[in-house]
Design a protein around this motif. Structure first.
Motif, PDB file in Angstrom:
ATOM      1  N   VAL A 297       4.250  -3.828  11.184  1.00  0.00           N
ATOM      2  CA  VAL A 297       4.004  -4.899  10.216  1.00  0.00           C
ATOM      3  C   VAL A 297       2.504  -5.136  10.056  1.00  0.00           C
ATOM      4  O   VAL A 297       2.010  -5.334   8.939  1.00  0.00           O
ATOM      5  N   ALA A 298       1.772  -5.094  11.157  1.00  0.00           N
ATOM      6  CA  ALA A 298       0.314  -5.258  11.093  1.00  0.00           C
ATOM      7  C   ALA A 298      -0.299  -4.160  10.228  1.00  0.00           C
ATOM      8  O   ALA A 298      -1.196  -4.422   9.413  1.00  0.00           O
ATOM      9  N   ALA A 299       0.206  -2.928  10.382  1.00  0.00           N
ATOM     10  CA  ALA A 299      -0.313  -1.804   9.589  1.00  0.00           C
ATOM     11  C   ALA A 299      -0.020  -1.998   8.102  1.00  0.00           C
ATOM     12  O   ALA A 299      -0.869  -1.711   7.247  1.00  0.00           O
ATOM     13  N   VAL A 300       1.180  -2.489   7.779  1.00  0.00           N
ATOM     14  CA  VAL A 300       1.541  -2.756   6.379  1.00  0.00           C
ATOM     15  C   VAL A 300       0.604  -3.815   5.794  1.00  0.00           C
ATOM     16  O   VAL A 300       0.090  -3.670   4.680  1.00  0.00           O
ATOM     17  N   ALA A 301       0.374  -4.891   6.564  1.00  0.00           N
ATOM     18  CA  ALA A 301      -0.500  -5.975   6.098  1.00  0.00           C
ATOM     19  C   ALA A 301      -1.912  -5.462   5.833  1.00  0.00           C
ATOM     20  O   ALA A 301      -2.524  -5.786   4.806  1.00  0.00           O
ATOM     21  N   VAL A 302      -2.427  -4.636   6.737  1.00  0.00           N
ATOM     22  CA  VAL A 302      -3.770  -4.078   6.592  1.00  0.00           C
ATOM     23  C   VAL A 302      -3.878  -3.257   5.314  1.00  0.00           C
ATOM     24  O   VAL A 302      -4.856  -3.368   4.558  1.00  0.00           O
ATOM     25  N   LEU A 303      -2.872  -2.449   5.034  1.00  0.00           N
ATOM     26  CA  LEU A 303      -2.882  -1.634   3.814  1.00  0.00           C
ATOM     27  C   LEU A 303      -2.835  -2.507   2.558  1.00  0.00           C
ATOM     28  O   LEU A 303      -3.524  -2.236   1.579  1.00  0.00           O
ATOM     29  N   CYS A 304      -2.030  -3.553   2.590  1.00  0.00           N
ATOM     30  CA  CYS A 304      -1.858  -4.404   1.407  1.00  0.00           C
ATOM     31  C   CYS A 304      -3.142  -5.147   1.032  1.00  0.00           C
ATOM     32  O   CYS A 304      -3.370  -5.423  -0.152  1.00  0.00           O
ATOM     33  N   VAL A 305      -3.956  -5.491   2.031  1.00  0.00           N
ATOM     34  CA  VAL A 305      -5.150  -6.300   1.736  1.00  0.00           C
ATOM     35  C   VAL A 305      -6.435  -5.463   1.708  1.00  0.00           C
ATOM     36  O   VAL A 305      -7.542  -5.993   1.842  1.00  0.00           O
ATOM     37  N   GLN A 306      -6.291  -4.162   1.505  1.00  0.00           N
ATOM     38  CA  GLN A 306      -7.474  -3.314   1.336  1.00  0.00           C
ATOM     39  C   GLN A 306      -8.298  -3.786   0.140  1.00  0.00           C
ATOM     40  O   GLN A 306      -7.757  -4.197  -0.880  1.00  0.00           O
ATOM     41  N   GLN A 307      -9.617  -3.735   0.280  1.00  0.00           N
ATOM     42  CA  GLN A 307     -10.505  -4.163  -0.802  1.00  0.00           C
ATOM     43  C   GLN A 307     -10.334  -3.287  -2.040  1.00  0.00           C
ATOM     44  O   GLN A 307     -10.354  -3.775  -3.167  1.00  0.00           O
ATOM     45  N   GLU A 308     -10.167  -1.994  -1.826  1.00  0.00           N
ATOM     46  CA  GLU A 308     -10.008  -1.048  -2.931  1.00  0.00           C
ATOM     47  C   GLU A 308      -8.532  -0.965  -3.326  1.00  0.00           C
ATOM     48  O   GLU A 308      -7.691  -0.576  -2.518  1.00  0.00           O
ATOM     49  N   PRO A 309      -8.175  -1.351  -4.556  1.00  0.00           N
ATOM     50  CA  PRO A 309      -6.756  -1.383  -4.946  1.00  0.00           C
ATOM     51  C   PRO A 309      -6.041  -0.038  -4.828  1.00  0.00           C
ATOM     52  O   PRO A 309      -4.850   0.000  -4.528  1.00  0.00           O
ATOM     53  N   SER A 310      -6.761   1.065  -5.027  1.00  0.00           N
ATOM     54  CA  SER A 310      -6.102   2.374  -4.960  1.00  0.00           C
ATOM     55  C   SER A 310      -5.641   2.708  -3.540  1.00  0.00           C
ATOM     56  O   SER A 310      -4.791   3.572  -3.345  1.00  0.00           O
ATOM     57  N   TYR A 311      -6.203   2.024  -2.535  1.00  0.00           N
ATOM     58  CA  TYR A 311      -5.791   2.253  -1.150  1.00  0.00           C
ATOM     59  C   TYR A 311      -4.539   1.453  -0.781  1.00  0.00           C
ATOM     60  O   TYR A 311      -3.919   1.710   0.243  1.00  0.00           O
ATOM     61  N   ARG A 312      -4.209   0.464  -1.603  1.00  0.00           N
ATOM     62  CA  ARG A 312      -3.019  -0.353  -1.317  1.00  0.00           C
ATOM     63  C   ARG A 312      -1.751   0.407  -1.713  1.00  0.00           C
ATOM     64  O   ARG A 312      -1.752   1.154  -2.697  1.00  0.00           O
ATOM     65  N   PRO A 313      -0.665   0.186  -0.982  1.00  0.00           N
ATOM     66  CA  PRO A 313       0.590   0.856  -1.334  1.00  0.00           C
ATOM     67  C   PRO A 313       1.236   0.210  -2.559  1.00  0.00           C
ATOM     68  O   PRO A 313       0.885  -0.913  -2.943  1.00  0.00           O
ATOM     69  N   LEU A 314       2.171   0.909  -3.171  1.00  0.00           N
ATOM     70  CA  LEU A 314       3.042   0.296  -4.169  1.00  0.00           C
ATOM     71  C   LEU A 314       3.991  -0.639  -3.436  1.00  0.00           C
ATOM     72  O   LEU A 314       4.306  -0.430  -2.264  1.00  0.00           O
ATOM     73  N   ILE A 315       4.473  -1.661  -4.120  1.00  0.00           N
ATOM     74  CA  ILE A 315       5.382  -2.605  -3.455  1.00  0.00           C
ATOM     75  C   ILE A 315       6.669  -1.903  -3.022  1.00  0.00           C
ATOM     76  O   ILE A 315       7.296  -2.285  -2.033  1.00  0.00           O
ATOM     77  N   THR A 316       7.061  -0.829  -3.726  1.00  0.00           N
ATOM     78  CA  THR A 316       8.242  -0.047  -3.332  1.00  0.00           C
ATOM     79  C   THR A 316       8.050   0.562  -1.950  1.00  0.00           C
ATOM     80  O   THR A 316       8.977   0.553  -1.128  1.00  0.00           O
TER      81      THR A 316
END
Length: 346
Positions: A297-316
């Motif tokens: 869950v911590a890893a998911v949260a870290v990915l979601c709040v990346q400064q660069e939007p292209s690094y964030r996952p899709l919500i799917t």
């Protein structure tokens, strides 16, 4: 906006016959692009809220108050009363009716009807008995009702609602104001996304024609700095809500120097260090979860709040990473093995 009066919404005495409306809406599926919602007369809403009594206030926003309404002593609803907001108020009202009049999903709060009365605009929603996630986490109970598994279920519910908006609506919908106060919880703690006043249709806006809106602490950096808005902006806000669920902290907290610090700035260095993650978990749920699940869950949260939007996952992708962490009985795929109970037998 022209409002067509619906005679089905009221009985001969001018009071609302809400039961038939509710049953009609629960099975209603719109195939047209037009909004098909019942209008509800003002007198009925006045009666149901005891003339919008202060004791019935459930919450308030910039230019709105939400009241608990009781119809026929047995049917409950939440009435949002908007007034004094001018064009912004009118725009948000129209937005809610347009979008929620066409959207049906278990993780989006149902809009049951609306009313136009002079300068006042009213929206009637299904009542969520456990209030907002913000109140549950940061109110008097400080999250004590929310176990680890319930928090993961709430995160999964929000992800399902967002996935519907991003992937299954045509054109996709960007919520633009996802936050813990806009996540409502029913009597079984099913989470539903609310407040679509700021929502926009993807690809239906330009950088120049959209007023910067949102809530401090949840607004994605690229939207705040450059006005760039995409579905990834909602993913950032989801990441902030996930951090709230994980740590029990508010999205923005005041420091002693009268400055403010965001939960993202504070948490990032610790979330990326496995030895520190267990120490920043909300004390209410600390040591109650499988550590592997916590790290995930911590890893998911870290990915979601990346400064660069292209690094964030899709919500799917977020959705599929959360499903294995939620017990089957709460809508996920985790089979929880209960510890053996030992009893002393004579």
């Amino acid at each position: 906006m022209r409002v067509q009066h619906s005679h089905n919404a009221t009985d001969a005495a001018g009071g609302l016959t809400f039961g038939p409306v509710l049953s009609k809406l629960s099975s209603f599926k719109t195939t047209s692009k037009k909004t098909l919602l019942p209008t509800i007369d003002f007198a009925s809403l006045e009666l149901a809220t005891n003339k919008f009594s202060v004791i019935n206030i459930l919450g308030e926003g910039g230019f709105s108050h939400v009241y608990k309404a009781t119809f026929n002593r047995e049917v409950f609803a939440a009435v949002k009363k908007l007034d004094g907001g001018g064009q912004d108020c009118e725009r948000e009202f129209a937005n809610e009716i347009d979008l929620l009049g066409r959207v049906r999903h278990p993780n989006i709060v149902p809009l049951l009807g609306y009313c136009v009365h002079g300068e006042t605009r009213l929206l009637v929603y299904e009542l969520m008995q456990n209030g907002s996630l913000e109140t549950q986490l940061h109110g008097p109970s400080h999250g004590s009702a929310l176990t680890w598994h319930l928090r993961m279920k709430i995160a999964l519910d929000i992800a399902r609602g967002l996935e519907y908006l991003h992937e299954h609506c045509n054109p996709p919908v960007i919520h633009r104001d996802l936050k813990s106060s806009n996540v409502l919880l029913d009597s079984d703690f099913n989470a539903k996304i609310s407040d679509f006043g700021l929502a926009v249709l993807s690809r239906n806006h330009n950088k120049g024609n959209l007023k910067l809106s949102g809530t401090l602490g949840y607004v994605a950096p690229e939207y705040l700095l450059d006005g760039k808005l995409t579905e990834k902006s909602d993913v950032y806000a989801f990441g902030v809500v996930l951090l709230e669920l994980l740590m029990g902290r508010k999205p923005v907290e005041k420091l002693e120097s009268s400055q403010c610090q965001s939960i993202v700035t504070w948490a990032m260095p610790q979330l990326t260090d496995r030895s520190k993650v267990p120490n920043i978990v909300d004390p209410v749920i600390r040591d109650t979860m499988d550590l592997k699940h916590l790290y995930q869950v911590a890893a998911v949260a870290v990915l979601c709040v990346q400064q660069e939007p292209s690094y964030r996952p899709l919500i799917t992708d977020v959705l599929h990473s959360l499903i294995p962490l939620v017990p089957v009985e709460l809508g996920g795929m985790l089979r929880v093995i209960q510890p053996m109970l030992t009893t002393n037998q004579e």
